[in-house]
Design a protein around this motif. Structure first.
Motif, short mmCIF file in Angstrom:
data_model
loop_
_atom_site.label_atom_id
_atom_site.label_comp_id
_atom_site.label_asym_id
_atom_site.label_seq_id
_atom_site.Cartn_x
_atom_site.Cartn_y
_atom_site.Cartn_z
N MET A 40 11.19 7.24 -12.65
CA MET A 40 11.13 5.86 -13.18
C MET A 40 12.04 5.70 -14.40
O MET A 40 12.57 4.61 -14.63
CB MET A 40 9.68 5.49 -13.54
N ALA A 41 12.25 6.78 -15.15
CA ALA A 41 13.12 6.72 -16.33
C ALA A 41 14.57 6.41 -15.95
O ALA A 41 15.35 5.93 -16.78
CB ALA A 41 13.04 8.02 -17.12
N LEU A 42 14.92 6.67 -14.70
CA LEU A 42 16.28 6.32 -14.24
C LEU A 42 16.42 4.82 -14.01
O LEU A 42 17.51 4.33 -13.72
CB LEU A 42 16.58 7.04 -12.91
N PHE B 160 0.86 -1.18 0.00
CA PHE B 160 0.00 0.00 0.00
C PHE B 160 0.90 1.24 0.00
O PHE B 160 1.83 1.33 0.79
CB PHE B 160 -0.87 -0.01 1.26
N ILE B 161 0.64 2.13 -0.92
CA ILE B 161 1.43 3.36 -0.97
C ILE B 161 0.49 4.51 -1.32
O ILE B 161 -0.46 4.32 -2.09
CB ILE B 161 2.59 3.22 -2.00
N LEU C 29 9.40 -1.72 -8.17
CA LEU C 29 8.78 -0.40 -8.10
C LEU C 29 7.59 -0.19 -9.04
O LEU C 29 6.80 0.72 -8.84
CB LEU C 29 9.84 0.68 -8.40
N LYS C 30 7.48 -1.06 -10.05
CA LYS C 30 6.44 -0.81 -11.05
C LYS C 30 5.03 -0.76 -10.45
O LYS C 30 4.29 0.21 -10.69
CB LYS C 30 6.52 -1.87 -12.16
N PRO C 31 4.64 -1.78 -9.65
CA PRO C 31 3.29 -1.69 -9.07
C PRO C 31 3.12 -0.52 -8.10
O PRO C 31 2.02 0.05 -8.00
CB PRO C 31 3.12 -3.03 -8.33
N LEU C 32 4.18 -0.15 -7.41
CA LEU C 32 4.08 0.99 -6.49
C LEU C 32 3.86 2.29 -7.28
O LEU C 32 3.03 3.13 -6.91
CB LEU C 32 5.35 1.12 -5.64
N HIS C 33 4.62 2.43 -8.36
CA HIS C 33 4.46 3.60 -9.23
C HIS C 33 3.04 3.67 -9.77
O HIS C 33 2.39 4.72 -9.77
CB HIS C 33 5.49 3.52 -10.37
N GLU C 34 2.56 2.50 -10.21
CA GLU C 34 1.22 2.42 -10.79
C GLU C 34 0.14 2.87 -9.79
O GLU C 34 -0.72 3.69 -10.10
CB GLU C 34 1.00 0.95 -11.22
#
Ligand SMILES: [Zn+2]
Length: 315
Positions: free
Chosen positions: A220-222, A197-198, A238-243
């Motif tokens: 995210m581009a980094l 959860f974020i 990190l992908k799901p957290l970013h999403e």
């Protein structure tokens, strides 16, 4: 001496230290060590200074090795201890976003702003007092500033969205990003379900959803392998957290539009976003009941509602 000292070695010379704001697991700062040089990224509050000194002692690190104090932004859970630390580490330089520098040199306005958000009693208990820092020890860092940390490259990025005085630091060695509040808040107690959860802390008064979404894309581009967030700890995958973060920022904007002309807007926004958080967590089978979820995030959602309401008013 505080009765609570908790820190965790995360590898790559990085230590997460609990700054013990209100409860364990709420706020952290990071100690970074490389070839005999050390620095702090975020500081906790002035009440955390003794904790940080004790951690150095337990790790056998000399105070003279502390070269940099690096608050990601000037909100007090990140920078409130900067003045106290600078008193202890007389050779250290403060690295700060250009928009935050004057508040570190003269914290009176910052204090007033925080008093307005938290109220006098909570302010005193949470943050203690703010100590000014001599201007000649304060170095402003612009976007894409590179710090040679004794042979370790730290890249500073201007990251508006949560606050306009916020930078994030990309550490090449760990492929990690120190994100302050920019990559959201994620509490350990709420991360035992199917997904973590974020949420975005939309603390008054500089929430800027469009800038924030752009900032997240830039980070995210980094292609970071991990993030070190102040609230709380290291996160990978990190992908799901970013999403989730991106979606929540968009949802917040939508909730606000729906409630824009309602009476008691701030309270309604607070109720709506708290309920959205609870629904998500129950859906993820987080293993914590509704009352516990509330106790962990209701103050955050109140602050978020204040920030969202302020944003609507300022539009
Ligand atoms: Zn903040």
């Amino acid at each position: 001496m505080p009765d609570y000292i908790h820190y965790q070695d995360l590898g790559n010379g990085i230590t997460c230290i609990d700054t013990h704001l209100n409860r364990p697991g709420l706020a952290a700062c990071y100690l970074i060590e490389h070839n005999g040089m050390t620095g702090f990224i975020d500081t906790g509050t002035n009440n955390s200074v003794l904790i940080l000194l004790e951690v150095l002692k337990r790790k056998g690190i000399a105070a003279e090795s502390v070269a940099y104090i690096m608050p990601t932004h000037v909100h007090l859970d990140h920078a409130g201890g900067a003045g106290g630390l600078m008193q202890h580490f007389t050779q250290a330089t403060l690295l700060i976003h250009p928009r935050g520098a004057r508040h570190m040199i003269d914290p009176a306005k910052l204090e007033q702003g925080s008093l307005a958000v938290y109220g006098e009693e909570a302010f005193g208990k949470m943050f203690g007092r703010l100590i000014p820092i001599a201007a000649e020890r304060v170095q402003e860092v612009e976007d894409e500033f590179e710090l040679d940390f004794n042979g370790r490259k730290l890249l500073f990025l201007d990251t508006p969205g949560h606050a306009r005085h916020h930078y994030c630091i990309y550490d090449e060695l760990s492929q990690g990003l120190f994100t302050g509040d920019t990559f959201g808040v994620s509490y350990p107690e709420l991360n035992n379900g199917k997904n973590r959860f974020i949420f975005p802390p939309t603390t008054p008064i500089q929430f800027d959803p469009a800038a924030w979404l752009q900032t997240l894309e830039r980070l995210m581009a980094l292609k970071p392998a991990r993030i070190y967030v102040t609230h709380f700890g290291m996160h990978e995958n990190l992908k799901p957290l970013h999403e989730l973060l991106r979606r929540t920022i968009e949802d917040y904007a939508e909730i606000e539009q729906e409630l824009a002309v309602m009476d008691q807007r701030e309270r309604r926004i607070g109720d709506a976003i708290l309920q959205a958080g609870i629904n998500y967590l129950l859906d993820q089978q987080c293993g914590v009941d509704t009352d516990t979820i509330k106790s962990l995030i209701d103050r955050d959602m109140e602050l978020n509602a204040q920030g969202l309401n302020h944003w609507l008013t300022a539009l």
